[in-house]
Design an enzyme around this catalytic site. Sequence first.
Site, PDB file in Angstrom:
ATOM      1  N   THR A 143     -12.763   5.706   8.573  1.00 55.19           N
ATOM      2  CA  THR A 143     -13.656   5.376   7.448  1.00 55.19           C
ATOM      3  C   THR A 143     -13.831   3.849   7.469  1.00 55.19           C
ATOM      4  OG1 THR A 143     -11.868   4.971   5.875  1.00 55.19           O
ATOM      5  CG2 THR A 143     -12.628   7.252   6.053  1.00 55.19           C
ATOM      6  N   LYS A 159       1.018   4.292  -2.757  1.00 51.59           N
ATOM      7  CA  LYS A 159       0.707   5.678  -2.384  1.00 51.59           C
ATOM      8  C   LYS A 159       1.926   6.599  -2.553  1.00 51.59           C
ATOM      9  CE  LYS A 159      -3.685   5.641  -1.557  1.00 51.59           C
ATOM     10  NZ  LYS A 159      -4.624   6.424  -2.363  1.00 51.59           N
ATOM     11  N   TYR A 180       0.840  -1.213   0.000  1.00 52.76           N
ATOM     12  CA  TYR A 180       0.000   0.000   0.000  1.00 52.76           C
ATOM     13  C   TYR A 180       0.873   1.260   0.000  1.00 52.76           C
ATOM     14  CZ  TYR A 180      -3.377   3.512   1.500  1.00 52.76           C
ATOM     15  OH  TYR A 180      -4.148   4.646   1.573  1.00 52.76           O
TER      16      TYR A 180
HETATM   17  N1  LIG Z   1      -8.834   5.902   5.781  1.00 58.42           N
HETATM   18  C1  LIG Z   1      -7.562   6.206   5.893  1.00 58.42           C
HETATM   19  O1  LIG Z   1      -6.955   6.107   6.990  1.00 58.42           O
HETATM   20  C2  LIG Z   1      -6.811   6.720   4.682  1.00 58.42           C
HETATM   21  C3  LIG Z   1      -5.565   7.362   4.903  1.00 58.42           C
HETATM   22  C4  LIG Z   1      -4.855   7.860   3.819  1.00 58.42           C
HETATM   23  C5  LIG Z   1      -5.373   7.731   2.539  1.00 58.42           C
HETATM   24  N2  LIG Z   1      -6.573   7.082   2.353  1.00 58.42           N
HETATM   25  C6  LIG Z   1      -7.057   6.971   0.962  1.00 58.42           C
HETATM   26  O2  LIG Z   1      -8.318   7.609   0.866  1.00 58.42           O
HETATM   27  C7  LIG Z   1      -9.061   7.059  -0.223  1.00 58.42           C
HETATM   28  C8  LIG Z   1     -10.480   6.754   0.240  1.00 58.42           C
HETATM   29  O3  LIG Z   1     -10.425   5.790   1.288  1.00 58.42           O
HETATM   30  P1  LIG Z   1     -11.486   5.738   2.466  1.00 58.42           P
HETATM   31  O4  LIG Z   1     -10.697   5.696   3.735  1.00 58.42           O
HETATM   32  O5  LIG Z   1     -12.515   6.767   2.292  1.00 58.42           O
HETATM   33  O6  LIG Z   1     -12.077   4.255   2.222  1.00 58.42           O
HETATM   34  P2  LIG Z   1     -13.575   3.677   2.217  1.00 58.42           P
HETATM   35  O7  LIG Z   1     -14.403   4.285   3.282  1.00 58.42           O
HETATM   36  O8  LIG Z   1     -13.389   2.191   2.236  1.00 58.42           O
HETATM   37  O9  LIG Z   1     -14.160   4.126   0.779  1.00 58.42           O
HETATM   38  C9  LIG Z   1     -13.639   3.606  -0.410  1.00 58.42           C
HETATM   39  C10 LIG Z   1     -14.497   4.074  -1.591  1.00 58.42           C
HETATM   40  O10 LIG Z   1     -13.858   3.633  -2.809  1.00 58.42           O
HETATM   41  C11 LIG Z   1     -14.763   2.841  -3.580  1.00 58.42           C
HETATM   42  N3  LIG Z   1     -13.988   1.792  -4.264  1.00 58.42           N
HETATM   43  C12 LIG Z   1     -13.217   0.828  -3.699  1.00 58.42           C
HETATM   44  N4  LIG Z   1     -12.706   0.030  -4.634  1.00 58.42           N
HETATM   45  C13 LIG Z   1     -13.156   0.489  -5.834  1.00 58.42           C
HETATM   46  C14 LIG Z   1     -12.985   0.068  -7.182  1.00 58.42           C
HETATM   47  N5  LIG Z   1     -12.266  -1.022  -7.499  1.00 58.42           N
HETATM   48  N6  LIG Z   1     -13.579   0.786  -8.167  1.00 58.42           N
HETATM   49  C15 LIG Z   1     -14.338   1.880  -7.870  1.00 58.42           C
HETATM   50  N7  LIG Z   1     -14.538   2.327  -6.615  1.00 58.42           N
HETATM   51  C16 LIG Z   1     -13.957   1.625  -5.608  1.00 58.42           C
HETATM   52  C17 LIG Z   1     -15.756   2.275  -2.542  1.00 58.42           C
HETATM   53  O11 LIG Z   1     -17.029   1.942  -3.093  1.00 58.42           O
HETATM   54  P3  LIG Z   1     -17.360   0.433  -3.670  1.00 58.42           P
HETATM   55  O12 LIG Z   1     -16.854  -0.538  -2.664  1.00 58.42           O
HETATM   56  O13 LIG Z   1     -18.845   0.420  -3.880  1.00 58.42           O
HETATM   57  O14 LIG Z   1     -16.627   0.348  -4.979  1.00 58.42           O
HETATM   58  C18 LIG Z   1     -15.894   3.478  -1.598  1.00 58.42           C
HETATM   59  O15 LIG Z   1     -16.795   4.417  -2.140  1.00 58.42           O
HETATM   60  C19 LIG Z   1      -8.274   5.836  -0.687  1.00 58.42           C
HETATM   61  O16 LIG Z   1      -7.512   6.174  -1.832  1.00 58.42           O
HETATM   62  C20 LIG Z   1      -7.344   5.545   0.477  1.00 58.42           C
HETATM   63  O17 LIG Z   1      -6.187   4.876   0.071  1.00 58.42           O
HETATM   64  C21 LIG Z   1      -7.304   6.586   3.381  1.00 58.42           C
END
Ligand SMILES: NC(=O)c1ccc[n+]([C@@H]2O[C@H](COP(=O)([O-])OP(=O)(O)OC[C@H]3O[C@@H](n4cnc5c(N)ncnc54)[C@H](OP(=O)(O)O)[C@@H]3O)[C@@H](O)[C@H]2O)c1
Length: 266
Positions: free
Chosen positions: A192, A161, A157
């Site tokens: 999340t 990133k 991951y």
């Molecule tokens: N949460 C953290 O601590 C954190 C920290 C740093 C960066 N991030 C980044 O923030 C971004 C959002 O993450 P989040 O924390 O909001 O996660 P989340 O709550 O799990 O949301 C993920 C979203 O992406 C969609 N998704 C997942 N796989 C997909 C695919 N193959 N095609 C299209 N849509 C897809 C999901 O919908 P479906 O499942 O319906 O497709 C959902 O809407 C990501 O890039 C993650 O790496 C997160």
Amino acid sequence: MPELQTSPIGGLALVTGGTSGIGLAFARALARRGCDLLLVARDPERLASTAEQLRSEYGVGVDTLTADLAGTEGIEAVAERLEDDATPVQVFISNAGHGIHTPLITEDLHRHEAALELMARSVLVLGGRAGRAMRRRGSGVIVNVGSVSGLLPLGGYSAVKAWVNTYSEALALELKGTGVGVTTLIPGWVRTEFHDRAGIGTSSIPNRLWLDSDRLVRDCLADVDKGKVESIPSKRYKIISFLLRRAPRALVRFLSAKIMSKRGGP
Ligand SMILES: NC(=O)c1ccc[n+]([C@@H]2O[C@H](COP(=O)([O-])OP(=O)(O)OC[C@H]3O[C@@H](n4cnc5c(N)ncnc54)[C@H](OP(=O)(O)O)[C@@H]3O)[C@@H](O)[C@H]2O)c1
């Protein structure tokens, strides 16, 4: 008299992963600013119910596009929408992603390959197609969601990133002066569905290191308004990122090993 700054945020916003977590927080914040929305994710029912909720809460137009961005067909469908001049996308939030809790030496690489497809190839293709279309139109905003994790060696991951963080900065340079702004959002831990979905243990993460998605998105959009190339939410993570970028790599590896041992593997 001080010059009034106009926000580049307006019109139609396309948010990948707009049904949950950070993407949903972007959808809410952009709707609050009067943007119409186009949400992209895989689950059609969740897309429909999220769209309905946003329409009734904010009174904006909300369309949805069901697409798996870990595959060529889904990526192409979204790319074509980003290039469509009939209803131009003015704001593109490249956010969809997931964690990877799989060792790098695993025999079955499919989770790593899907992650590369979703968080690298789709980001590259969609950022390029959105960037070209917006440059032609002379305006637009692209936000790529990277991660503080990209500053550490925490498994596959982090490696993906790190690519997003660097790619997005490079895209900002390439589009400088064209009217298209590119901002990299670099969050730390955010509450999340991300960790549960990937099976990553979070009990050892101190409370003060968790970020709220609505707050970080509000701060990110304020950074977009100011034309910032990078948005690191919260003072804590600004300091952590500053130190991680300057610390000896041996110390960064030591810290990474500690984090990995507490969450049970990569
Ligand atoms: N949460 C953290 O601590 C954190 C920290 C740093 C960066 N991030 C980044 O923030 C971004 C959002 O993450 P989040 O924390 O909001 O996660 P989340 O709550 O799990 O949301 C993920 C979203 O992406 C969609 N998704 C997942 N796989 C997909 C695919 N193959 N095609 C299209 N849509 C897809 C999901 O919908 P479906 O499942 O319906 O497709 C959902 O809407 C990501 O890039 C993650 O790496 C997160």
